[in-house]
Design an enzyme around this catalytic site. Structure first.
Site, PDB file in Angstrom:
ATOM      1  CG  HIS A  51      16.391  32.534   1.975  1.00 37.49           C
ATOM      2  ND1 HIS A  51      17.459  31.956   2.653  1.00 37.49           N
ATOM      3  CD2 HIS A  51      17.332  33.670   1.201  1.00 37.49           C
ATOM      4  CE1 HIS A  51      18.867  32.499   2.611  1.00 37.49           C
ATOM      5  NE2 HIS A  51      18.349  33.545   1.590  1.00 37.49           N
ATOM      6  CE1 TYR A  54      15.293  37.182   9.029  1.00 37.90           C
ATOM      7  CE2 TYR A  54      14.921  36.057   6.853  1.00 37.90           C
ATOM      8  CZ  TYR A  54      15.770  36.708   7.827  1.00 37.90           C
ATOM      9  OH  TYR A  54      17.132  36.793   7.603  1.00 37.90           O
ATOM     10  CG  HIS A  98      25.165  31.147   0.760  1.00 39.54           C
ATOM     11  ND1 HIS A  98      25.734  30.873  -0.381  1.00 39.54           N
ATOM     12  CD2 HIS A  98      24.048  31.659   0.426  1.00 39.54           C
ATOM     13  CE1 HIS A  98      25.183  31.312  -1.502  1.00 39.54           C
ATOM     14  NE2 HIS A  98      24.203  31.912  -0.884  1.00 39.54           N
ATOM     15  CG  HIS A 100      19.295  24.485   2.171  1.00 39.25           C
ATOM     16  ND1 HIS A 100      19.463  24.708   3.387  1.00 39.25           N
ATOM     17  CD2 HIS A 100      18.512  23.550   2.039  1.00 39.25           C
ATOM     18  CE1 HIS A 100      18.671  24.327   4.066  1.00 39.25           C
ATOM     19  NE2 HIS A 100      17.719  23.544   3.313  1.00 39.25           N
ATOM     20  CG  ASP A 120      23.813  41.937   2.667  1.00 43.00           C
ATOM     21  OD1 ASP A 120      23.098  42.273   1.679  1.00 43.00           O
ATOM     22  OD2 ASP A 120      23.576  40.748   3.072  1.00 43.00           O
ATOM     23  CD  GLN A 317      26.099  35.472  -5.915  1.00 41.12           C
ATOM     24  OE1 GLN A 317      26.966  35.678  -4.842  1.00 41.12           O
ATOM     25  NE2 GLN A 317      24.955  35.430  -5.637  1.00 41.12           N
ATOM     26  N   GLY A 538      20.454  39.949  11.200  1.00 38.13           N
ATOM     27  CA  GLY A 538      21.116  38.687  10.962  1.00 38.13           C
ATOM     28  C   GLY A 538      20.194  37.935  10.030  1.00 38.13           C
TER      29      GLY A 538
END
Length: 747
Positions: A51, A54, A98, A100, A120, A317, A538
């Site tokens: 995640h 990469y 998002h 999972h 972002d 968050q 992305g």
């Protein structure tokens, strides 16, 4: 050093449970020159997870076209892509998954996906202007699928509506392949002055580091690792890995963040998304070729007794890490105080390249920042590929196996009422698509279009992918996804600018899965080069599997285009009685990968129709030129469901002014292929009779196929002697089928 730093014991079982293999653990020991402690193991675990790092995809991603004349941020350089659109403005956009979290806790999983992608955007100094999504679920006949749909849609709607950003476009696709592992891809678009872009960097020795926004809790710990493994029966136990969102706090955080950026108080800023403080501090310092020293006892926490491990890995968050210009700390604090948010100095920038974490003055972890990050010391793998046997087997199709003695009216109603082709109002009517009043075209046409204030320009935006096409031929499917996204932008009056992508695949360690990934990346790259739409960045989401199956390869494309004048904005629905209907492109005798085969014959087979990309580019350029002349009244791309479904949508998709059409098609091909084949590079356009000859001459002059196929008018859709459907019944079937599917949600 603290006892934990010196004495923590890391066992092989602990390494395995953190998602690291023996080779990676040996590499960590080599980097540190010693055994890592428990906290350091956690740090490497999240940063070297798929995640964040990469590691199984970056080698292929680097082959994508990542440069363009107007790009202000190349892929991977910043939190999101940025493209210059003139007038001193840039559009900033990105899409992420998002999946999972949404499979386990659909409401919060989807909501926090929206929140994360919005952060972002505004951490780059851009104000979000729009939200989009791309959703994939199993069959709506399945009660659990309906539960997931309901939770995901409410999560997206509640977060976006409360935050105050319009959700303007997207797609919803149903197939058994997504039953246990839905896909929830969220995209956000923002605007910023070209001289107002901010980088995610920490540099300048002694500059303070501040954590701003919400307090840190235990929610979301190891969320990045959780997103880098397959879903299983044990996944339900990992609900703590799903974060909890607060859109009202995020709205305050947006305003405070944009204010400190505008006042020039900071060096850099980054969202605390996956891997929380660990990710933001290591990535920002590595980018600045610096180090950081963090004092974890200074971090504002929601719960007593939180360990360094928990503080560093929490994915709570609505938090940011800010590198503040030395001496501007009080000014930053005043801004966040005004907005009722925490802002606390938790450390400073160093020159040693290390991410040093202390608790009560004692070091609890110390690792080189550069060794943690993508593009630095994170692993890079080249995985084995193997073409799945089913691809060649399923490509074989004999059209004679499909009888033509059909009642085509009944087929049309069956298709237009099916889950993938019916109107998705049940979904997007839960979203506020008009907040901030810039939406010129909302959900329901080929692309959404938003006006840019204080200019005559607008932005067109869309998400696209046909996972069924990608399953049957991943290279062709990905090419088609880019081509269709661009076609939708052009049909709306826009010039395609660039793409962002969300690459959803199964386990990359399985050669057949990785084959699909490699082929999709290759197809995407080829299409982007020819269509002139570089990749701005992305997200890669692997391990999208349940115990029974992997999802279809689903390389979702998010595309943004520039509408040079609001006069060029074009919609898909027919406008006036007597208008002339043209077909651009050519019908072909093929049914492969079609909704027709899936719905009517319950078959997933046939090679997906491949776009001729050079022809596609020429066709799109010609259409856009014609739209800019002001002589096109409507334009609609032909895709899922084929020509008959596209024509029906042209008749009924404007619920305030539904109008029929009579068409005469002269193609000498099978009726099923003519009506429901999904050959690409075809567009339906209309114009007033006075411009009919001009349009026909223009396309003929450019040697592009154009056929006058009918006239707008009446209250029925008539195609030769094949179809004669009343709009009233078409409309009822189209608009109400999704409601009927979802009315069965178990209370």
């Amino acid at each position: 050093m603290a006892d934990e730093f010196k004495q923590s014991e890391v066992t092989p079982e602990l390494v395995l449970s953190h998602g690291l293999n023996d080779e990676e653990y040996a590499r960590i020991r080599q980097i540190l020159g010693r055994e890592p402690n428990f906290t350091e193991l956690g740090i490497y675990s999240v940063m070297w997870s798929e995640h964040c790092s990469y590691k199984n995809s970056i080698a292929l991603l680097k082959t994508l076209p990542r440069e363009g004349d107007n790009l202000l941020a190349k892929a991977g350089e910043e939190n999101a892509g940025a493209v210059d659109i003139g007038d001193g403005l840039a559009v900033v956009f990105k899409i992420e998954s998002h999946n999972h979290p949404s499979a386990i806790e659909p409401y919060q999983g989807a909501a926090t996906g929206v929140g994360g992608i919005l952060r972002d955007i505004f951490t780059m100094g851009a104000r979000p202007i729009a939200s989009l999504n791309s959703l994939r679920f199993g069959s709506p006949e399945n009660p659990r699928v309906r539960y997931l749909v309901d939770g995901v849609v409410r999560g997206i709607g509640d977060y976006g509506n409360s935050f105050g950003v319009p959700t303007v476009a997207g797609e919803v696709f149903f197939d058994e392949a997504y039953t246990g592992n839905p896909l929830v891809n969220a995209m956000a678009v923002g605007l910023v002055k070209t001289d107002g872009l901010v980088s995610a960097v920490a540099k300048g020795e002694g500059n303070p580091l501040m954590i701003v926004g919400s307090k840190t809790g235990r929610d979301g710990i190891h969320g990045a690792t959780f997103a880098s493994e397959e879903l299983s029966a044990a996944s339900e136990a990992k609900r703590p890995s799903v974060q909890i969102g607060d859109p009202f706090t995020e709205k305050l955080l947006l305003e405070a963040t944009l204010e400190i950026i505008e006042k020039g108080l900071i060096v850099g800023i980054q969202d605390m998304g996956a891997a929380g403080i660990t990710c933001s501090s290591s990535e920002m310092s590595a980018k600045g070729k610096s180090g950081v020293e963090l004092h974890l006892d200074k971090v504002p926490v929601r719960e007593n007794g939180m360990t360094p491990y928990e503080i560093l890995l929490s994915e709570s968050q609505e938090r940011m890490l800010v590198c503040v210009k030395k001496g501007k700390e009080n000014a930053v604090r005043e801004v966040f105080d005004k907005w009722g948010l925490d802002s606390t100095i938790i450390g400073h920038v160093t020159a040693d390249g290390l991410m040093t974490c202390k608790l009560n003055g004692q070091i609890v972890s110390q690792v080189p920042s550069e060794t943690l990050v993508l593009g630095g010391g994170a692993p890079v793998y080249h995985r084995e590929t193997k073409k799945p046997q089913y691809i060649d087997e399923l490509a074989k199709i004999n059209l004679n196996d499909y009888p033509l003695d059909k009642n085509w009216n009944e087929v049309l109603f069956t298709l237009i009422g099916s889950p993938n082709l019916c109107h998705k109002g049940w979904v997007f009517e839960q979203y506020d698509s008009m907040v901030r009043t810039n939406t010129a075209v909302g959900p329901g046409s080929d692309a959404a279009v938003l006006r840019i204030r204080k200019t005559d320009k607008a932005l067109a935006m869309v998400t696209d992918c046909n996972g069924r096409h990608c399953y049957l031929n991943p290279r062709v499917g990905a090419m088609n996804a880019v081509a269709e996204a661009a076609r939708n932008i052009v049909c709306s009056g826009g010039q395609p600018l660039a793409i962002t992508n969300c690459l959803n695949f199964g386990n990359p360690y399985k050669p057949e899965i990785y084959y699909g990934f490699a082929e999709a990346v290759a197809g995407m790259g080829e299409a982007c080069r020819i269509l002139g739409t570089p990749v701005t960045g992305g997200n890669v989401s692997f391990y999208n599997e349940d115990p029974k199956r992997a999802v279809f390869p689903t390389p979702t494309i998010g595309m943004v285009g520039l509408v040079e004048s609001t006069r060029h904005i074009t919609t898909q629905w027919f406008k006036d009685e007597g208008d002339v209907i043209f077909l651009l492109g050519e019908n072909r005798e093929e049914l492969g990968a079609s909704e027709y085969l899936q719905i009517i014959f319950h078959q997933l087979k046939g090679a997906p129709p491949a776009a001729d990309l050079k022809f596609e580019k020429k066709l799109q350029d010609a259409l856009l030129e014609t739209i800019r002349k002001g002589i096109i009244k409507s334009a609609h791309d032909i895709s899922d469901g084929g020509l008959a479904i596209a024509l029906a949508e042209c008749c009924i998709s404007n619920n305030d002014n539904q109008i029929g059409a009579t068409l005469k098609l002269d193609d000498k091909i099978r009726t099923d292929c003519l009506l429901f084949g999904e050959a690409p590079s075809r567009i339906i356009i209309t114009c007033s009779p006075e411009f009919s000859d001009d349009i026909e001459n223009y396309f003929n002059k450019n040697r592009l196929p154009i056929a006058k196929i009918g006239e707008v008018g009446g209250i029925r859709l008539k195609i030769n002697d094949y179809l004669d459907a009343p709009l009233e019944k078409l409309s009822d079937t189209y608009y109400n089928s999704m409601n009927r599917f979802m009315e069965r949600i178990e209370k």
